[in-house]
Design a protein around this motif. Structure first.
Motif, PDB file in Angstrom:
ATOM      1  N   ASP A 111       6.704 -62.789  14.932  1.00 44.67           N
ATOM      2  CA  ASP A 111       7.893 -62.070  15.619  1.00 44.67           C
ATOM      3  C   ASP A 111       8.038 -61.237  14.314  1.00 44.67           C
ATOM      4  O   ASP A 111       9.567 -60.380  15.192  1.00 44.67           O
ATOM      5  N   ARG A 114       7.418 -58.512  16.982  1.00 48.17           N
ATOM      6  CA  ARG A 114       8.645 -59.023  17.946  1.00 48.17           C
ATOM      7  C   ARG A 114      10.128 -58.032  17.749  1.00 48.17           C
ATOM      8  O   ARG A 114      10.156 -57.388  18.334  1.00 48.17           O
ATOM      9  N   ALA A 115      10.013 -57.877  16.620  1.00 49.27           N
ATOM     10  CA  ALA A 115      11.672 -57.635  16.226  1.00 49.27           C
ATOM     11  C   ALA A 115      11.543 -55.874  16.499  1.00 49.27           C
ATOM     12  O   ALA A 115      12.465 -55.494  16.857  1.00 49.27           O
ATOM     13  N   ARG A 116       9.804 -55.358  15.779  1.00 45.16           N
ATOM     14  CA  ARG A 116       9.459 -54.100  15.834  1.00 45.16           C
ATOM     15  C   ARG A 116       9.649 -53.244  17.219  1.00 45.16           C
ATOM     16  O   ARG A 116      10.006 -52.161  17.774  1.00 45.16           O
ATOM     17  N   ARG A 118      11.219 -54.578  19.452  1.00 46.08           N
ATOM     18  CA  ARG A 118      12.325 -54.636  20.697  1.00 46.08           C
ATOM     19  C   ARG A 118      13.008 -53.651  20.605  1.00 46.08           C
ATOM     20  O   ARG A 118      13.772 -52.834  20.827  1.00 46.08           O
ATOM     21  N   GLU A 119      12.917 -52.642  19.263  1.00 48.53           N
ATOM     22  CA  GLU A 119      13.190 -51.471  18.889  1.00 48.53           C
ATOM     23  C   GLU A 119      13.382 -50.217  19.721  1.00 48.53           C
ATOM     24  O   GLU A 119      14.774 -49.136  20.162  1.00 48.53           O
ATOM     25  N   THR A 120      12.066 -50.319  20.395  1.00 47.62           N
ATOM     26  CA  THR A 120      11.758 -49.153  21.015  1.00 47.62           C
ATOM     27  C   THR A 120      11.434 -49.775  22.815  1.00 47.62           C
ATOM     28  O   THR A 120      11.262 -49.118  23.593  1.00 47.62           O
ATOM     29  N   TRP A 121      11.276 -51.252  23.154  1.00 48.00           N
ATOM     30  CA  TRP A 121      11.057 -51.471  23.790  1.00 48.00           C
ATOM     31  C   TRP A 121      11.816 -52.795  24.705  1.00 48.00           C
ATOM     32  O   TRP A 121      10.879 -54.290  24.488  1.00 48.00           O
ATOM     33  N   PRO A 122      12.689 -52.908  24.607  1.00 51.43           N
ATOM     34  CA  PRO A 122      13.854 -53.771  24.794  1.00 51.43           C
ATOM     35  C   PRO A 122      13.944 -54.934  25.286  1.00 51.43           C
ATOM     36  O   PRO A 122      13.865 -55.589  24.881  1.00 51.43           O
ATOM     37  N   THR A 123      12.789 -54.971  26.859  1.00 50.26           N
ATOM     38  CA  THR A 123      12.557 -56.138  27.764  1.00 50.26           C
ATOM     39  C   THR A 123      10.933 -56.220  28.486  1.00 50.26           C
ATOM     40  O   THR A 123      10.344 -55.191  28.136  1.00 50.26           O
TER      41      THR A 123
END
Length: 195
Positions: A111, A114-116, A118-123
Motif C-alpha cells: 500500500d 502504491r501511495a508513493r 501515485r505522487e509521480t504516476w497518477p494513473t
C-alpha cells in the motif's frame, strides 16, 4: 562490501540487485536486507540514499518503467517490417519475461509503495502502463502504414493485448508460454484489423 570502500553508481547497483532478487525469489523476498546482501554492501548504504525502503522501491519501479523507452523505440521502429503479429508477439514476450511481471504483485501488495507511486504516476501501474503506451504507439504506426485497418481502435487493442499476455505469463513458476501460443493470442486480439 567493507566499510570505507566506495561504490560507483550506488542507485543503479541497488536497483539491479533488487531486480535480481525480485526475479529469483519474488516480491515477498524483496527486503532491504536482501537487496543490500545481493548488492554486496552494508544495509546502511540503502538508507543513506533513500528515506526508507518504500522510497527505494518507488524509485526502483519508476526506473524500470523508464527503461521501457528503449523497448518502445525498437517496437515502433519495427513498424512496416516483419509481420504485425510477429512484432507484437516478440514485444509481449520481452515485456512479460522482464521484471515487469514481478513488479505487478509488488505494487499490488504494498500500500505504501502504491501511495508513493501515485505522487509521480497518477494513473495506471508503472511498467504495464508504459507497455500499453508502447503497443498503442506501434499499432498506430502500423495503422498509418496501412498494415492494420484505419478504424482500428489502438487504445482498446493495446490494453486488451497486454491483459491477455499477462494471463499467459502470470505464473512465474510455470515454463514460458510457447511462442506459437503467444502468436495465437496476438492474432486473436488483432486479427480482425489486420490488412
Amino acid at each position: 562490501m567493507p566499510t570505507g570502500v566506495a561504490m560507483r553508481d550506488v542507485r543503479a547497483q541497488l536497483f539491479d540487485a533488487a531486480e535480481r532478487v525480485l526475479l529469483r525469489a519474488g516480491p515477498s523476498a524483496l527486503t532491504s536486507r536482501a537487496v543490500t546482501d545481493e548488492a554486496g554492501c552494508a544495509k546502511g548504504v540503502l538508507h543513506r540514499h533513500f528515506d526508507d525502503f518504500d522510497a527505494f522501491l518507488a524509485d526502483f519501479v519508476l526506473d524500470r518503467a523508464r527503461r521501457m523507452g528503449v523497448q518502445a523505440a525498437a517496437l515502433r521502429d519495427s513498424a512496416g517490417t516483419g509481420t504485425v503479429v510477429g512484432n507484437l508477439a516478440g514485444a509481449m514476450t520481452a515485456v512479460f519475461e522482464s521484471v515487469a511481471m514481478a513488479i505487478l504483485p509488488l505494487i499490488t501488495f504494498r500500500d505504501e509503495l502504491r501511495a508513493r507511486l501515485r505522487e509521480t504516476w497518477p494513473t495506471g501501474l508503472p511498467v504495464i502502463a508504459e507497455a500499453v503506451e508502447m503497443v498503442a504507439a506501434y499499432l498506430a504506426a502500423e495503422r498509418d502504414l496501412g498494415r492494420i485497418a484505419p478504424h482500428a481502435e489502438v487504445e482498446v487493442l493495446a490494453p486488451t493485448l497486454l491483459g491477455a499476455g499477462h494471463l499467459q505469463f502470470a505464473d512465474r513458476a510455470a515454463p514460458t508460454p510457447d511462442p506459437d501460443a503467444v502468436r495465437k493470442t496476438v492474432l486473436t486480439v488483432v486479427g480482425g484489423v489486420l490488412r
